[in-house]
Enzyme design. Sequence first.
Site, PDB file in Angstrom:
ATOM      1  N   GLN A  31       0.781  -1.219   0.023  1.00 17.62           N
ATOM      2  CA  GLN A  31      -0.077  -0.039   0.137  1.00 17.62           C
ATOM      3  C   GLN A  31       0.865   1.307   0.026  1.00 17.62           C
ATOM      4  O   GLN A  31       2.038   1.271   0.336  1.00 17.62           O
ATOM      5  CB  GLN A  31      -0.726  -0.101   1.199  1.00 17.62           C
ATOM      6  CG  GLN A  31      -0.139  -0.124   2.534  1.00 17.62           C
ATOM      7  CD  GLN A  31      -0.834  -0.999   3.808  1.00 17.62           C
ATOM      8  OE1 GLN A  31      -2.195  -1.086   3.574  1.00 17.62           O
ATOM      9  NE2 GLN A  31      -0.230  -1.231   4.729  1.00 17.62           N
ATOM     10  N   HIS A  62      -8.018   4.676  20.115  1.00 19.80           N
ATOM     11  CA  HIS A  62      -7.228   3.539  20.550  1.00 19.80           C
ATOM     12  C   HIS A  62      -7.604   3.277  21.930  1.00 19.80           C
ATOM     13  O   HIS A  62      -7.791   1.991  22.111  1.00 19.80           O
ATOM     14  CB  HIS A  62      -5.777   3.864  20.533  1.00 19.80           C
ATOM     15  CG  HIS A  62      -5.271   4.019  19.086  1.00 19.80           C
ATOM     16  ND1 HIS A  62      -4.500   5.075  18.994  1.00 19.80           N
ATOM     17  CD2 HIS A  62      -5.077   2.977  18.206  1.00 19.80           C
ATOM     18  CE1 HIS A  62      -4.003   4.918  17.430  1.00 19.80           C
ATOM     19  NE2 HIS A  62      -4.521   3.762  17.032  1.00 19.80           N
ATOM     20  N   ASP A  86       0.554   1.501  13.841  1.00 23.36           N
ATOM     21  CA  ASP A  86       1.076   2.994  14.398  1.00 23.36           C
ATOM     22  C   ASP A  86       1.481   2.930  15.847  1.00 23.36           C
ATOM     23  O   ASP A  86       2.155   3.644  16.425  1.00 23.36           O
ATOM     24  CB  ASP A  86      -0.127   4.095  14.202  1.00 23.36           C
ATOM     25  CG  ASP A  86      -1.332   3.407  14.850  1.00 23.36           C
ATOM     26  OD1 ASP A  86      -1.530   3.358  15.910  1.00 23.36           O
ATOM     27  OD2 ASP A  86      -2.308   3.145  13.902  1.00 23.36           O
ATOM     28  N   ASP A 137       1.187 -11.914   7.417  1.00 29.03           N
ATOM     29  CA  ASP A 137      -0.065 -11.429   7.225  1.00 29.03           C
ATOM     30  C   ASP A 137      -1.119 -12.144   8.251  1.00 29.03           C
ATOM     31  O   ASP A 137      -1.156 -13.299   8.346  1.00 29.03           O
ATOM     32  CB  ASP A 137      -0.282 -12.426   5.849  1.00 29.03           C
ATOM     33  CG  ASP A 137      -1.670 -12.142   5.298  1.00 29.03           C
ATOM     34  OD1 ASP A 137      -2.483 -11.776   5.801  1.00 29.03           O
ATOM     35  OD2 ASP A 137      -2.040 -13.050   4.235  1.00 29.03           O
ATOM     36  N   GLY A 138      -2.002 -11.214   8.651  1.00 26.90           N
ATOM     37  CA  GLY A 138      -3.037 -11.715   9.643  1.00 26.90           C
ATOM     38  C   GLY A 138      -3.624 -12.870   9.495  1.00 26.90           C
ATOM     39  O   GLY A 138      -3.878 -13.720  10.207  1.00 26.90           O
ATOM     40  N   ASP A 156      -7.260  -4.099  14.641  1.00 23.58           N
ATOM     41  CA  ASP A 156      -7.128  -2.823  14.498  1.00 23.58           C
ATOM     42  C   ASP A 156      -6.664  -2.459  13.006  1.00 23.58           C
ATOM     43  O   ASP A 156      -5.474  -2.148  12.636  1.00 23.58           O
ATOM     44  CB  ASP A 156      -6.065  -2.169  15.289  1.00 23.58           C
ATOM     45  CG  ASP A 156      -5.943  -0.613  15.083  1.00 23.58           C
ATOM     46  OD1 ASP A 156      -6.642   0.113  14.486  1.00 23.58           O
ATOM     47  OD2 ASP A 156      -4.870  -0.152  15.724  1.00 23.58           O
ATOM     48  N   GLY A 157      -7.751  -2.634  12.152  1.00 25.72           N
ATOM     49  CA  GLY A 157      -7.232  -2.664  10.583  1.00 25.72           C
ATOM     50  C   GLY A 157      -7.711  -1.601   9.948  1.00 25.72           C
ATOM     51  O   GLY A 157      -8.171  -0.520  10.731  1.00 25.72           O
ATOM     52  N   ASP A 159      -9.696   0.232   6.428  1.00 19.95           N
ATOM     53  CA  ASP A 159     -11.028   0.048   5.909  1.00 19.95           C
ATOM     54  C   ASP A 159     -11.109  -1.083   5.156  1.00 19.95           C
ATOM     55  O   ASP A 159     -10.030  -1.575   4.972  1.00 19.95           O
ATOM     56  CB  ASP A 159     -11.658   1.374   4.962  1.00 19.95           C
ATOM     57  CG  ASP A 159     -11.743   2.522   5.996  1.00 19.95           C
ATOM     58  OD1 ASP A 159     -12.251   2.347   7.050  1.00 19.95           O
ATOM     59  OD2 ASP A 159     -11.338   3.619   5.389  1.00 19.95           O
ATOM     60  N   PRO A 163      -4.928  -4.632   1.632  1.00 13.66           N
ATOM     61  CA  PRO A 163      -4.707  -5.565   2.347  1.00 13.66           C
ATOM     62  C   PRO A 163      -5.588  -6.181   3.371  1.00 13.66           C
ATOM     63  O   PRO A 163      -5.538  -7.075   3.892  1.00 13.66           O
ATOM     64  CB  PRO A 163      -3.058  -5.431   2.524  1.00 13.66           C
ATOM     65  CG  PRO A 163      -2.945  -4.210   2.515  1.00 13.66           C
ATOM     66  CD  PRO A 163      -4.073  -3.573   1.517  1.00 13.66           C
TER      67      PRO A 163
HETATM   68  N1  SPD Z   1     -11.335   5.106   7.973  1.00 17.09           N
HETATM   69  C1  SPD Z   1     -10.062   4.786   8.775  1.00 17.09           C
HETATM   70  C2  SPD Z   1     -10.250   3.857   9.526  1.00 17.09           C
HETATM   71  C3  SPD Z   1      -9.049   3.307  10.220  1.00 17.09           C
HETATM   72  C4  SPD Z   1      -9.323   2.284  11.284  1.00 17.09           C
HETATM   73  N2  SPD Z   1      -8.079   2.111  11.843  1.00 17.09           N
HETATM   74  C5  SPD Z   1      -7.083   2.986  12.226  1.00 17.09           C
HETATM   75  C6  SPD Z   1      -5.860   2.472  12.850  1.00 17.09           C
HETATM   76  C7  SPD Z   1      -5.148   3.079  13.957  1.00 17.09           C
HETATM   77  N3  SPD Z   1      -4.366   2.486  14.824  1.00 17.09           N
END
Ligand code: SPD
Length: 279
Positions: A31, A62, A86, A137-138, A156-157, A159, A163
């Site tokens: 990405q 978070h 992050d 890869d999860g 915590d992905g 949208d 991937p």
């Molecule tokens: N539309 C963005 C959604 C993002 C969700 N995950 C954010 C990751 C932060 N750790």
Amino acid sequence: MALWYDETFHDHTRLGLKVKETLFCAQSPYQKVEVIDTVGFGRVLVIDDVFMTSEYDEFLYHEMLVHPALTTAPSIERVLVIGGGDGGTVREVLRHPDVRSCVMIEIDQMVVDAAKQHLPGIGIAWDDPRLDVRFIDGIEYVKRSADALYDVILLDGTDPTGPGAALFDQSFYAGCKRMLSPRGVMALQSESPLLMMDLFVEIQHKLRTVFSEVHPYLGPVPLYGTGTWSWTWCSDTGEPLRAMAERQAMIVQGSKAYNEDLHRASFALPNYVKRALKL
Ligand code: SPD
């Protein structure tokens, strides 16, 4: 002339941030990863042109992904985070002294490297000896891992595009449940009911086929479309409102958003959400 960075939600709605400078921009094997410094939201992680997290409001996201699960699961010794490059989610997990190990599975090492360099205020727990970060890869990890390995799983992905899309599949949720201890708790970011109602409802329906207890909860995240965001608490036993007072007491003082009242209040759903979910 001022430079603006826009995230386009639909062909008719955008959120624009006034940019001071671009700190990082590169294409990983998965990405496009960027970190921009903005006037209003501080430094912002952007993946494939979508705002992921900002110094200004990351705590709202978070803290609310992590603490409802970690204050209600019977045991929180073994925690798995999928995504979260992050570092904000593992930071909140590791504030709980009862957590003995936290495995973080992130597909894209570039996200972690960029965050370590340019968002050092978000990922402050990278050196915690309880943390084990693996760049894999999860989906594959969940397929290949043994049963009942974890007490809590946090998703915590991004949208459901790129991937991260497969992290929203029913089969993936079923794999996560298999990895949970019998009374374990999973929590995940489940998109915005206001901006993406169909997607939000679809996620809830998939989760309901896998878990007996599926409870969405809401909170504000100004960086994300409409500012209304959802997470979902899932388990086969227990209730999301039965938080353990000792665990809450341990973390409330150091939290910018999470407290006992907010925990309860976030599970109160507005009528448009209740009706969409036929609750
Ligand atoms: N539309 C963005 C959604 C993002 C969700 N995950 C954010 C990751 C932060 N750790």
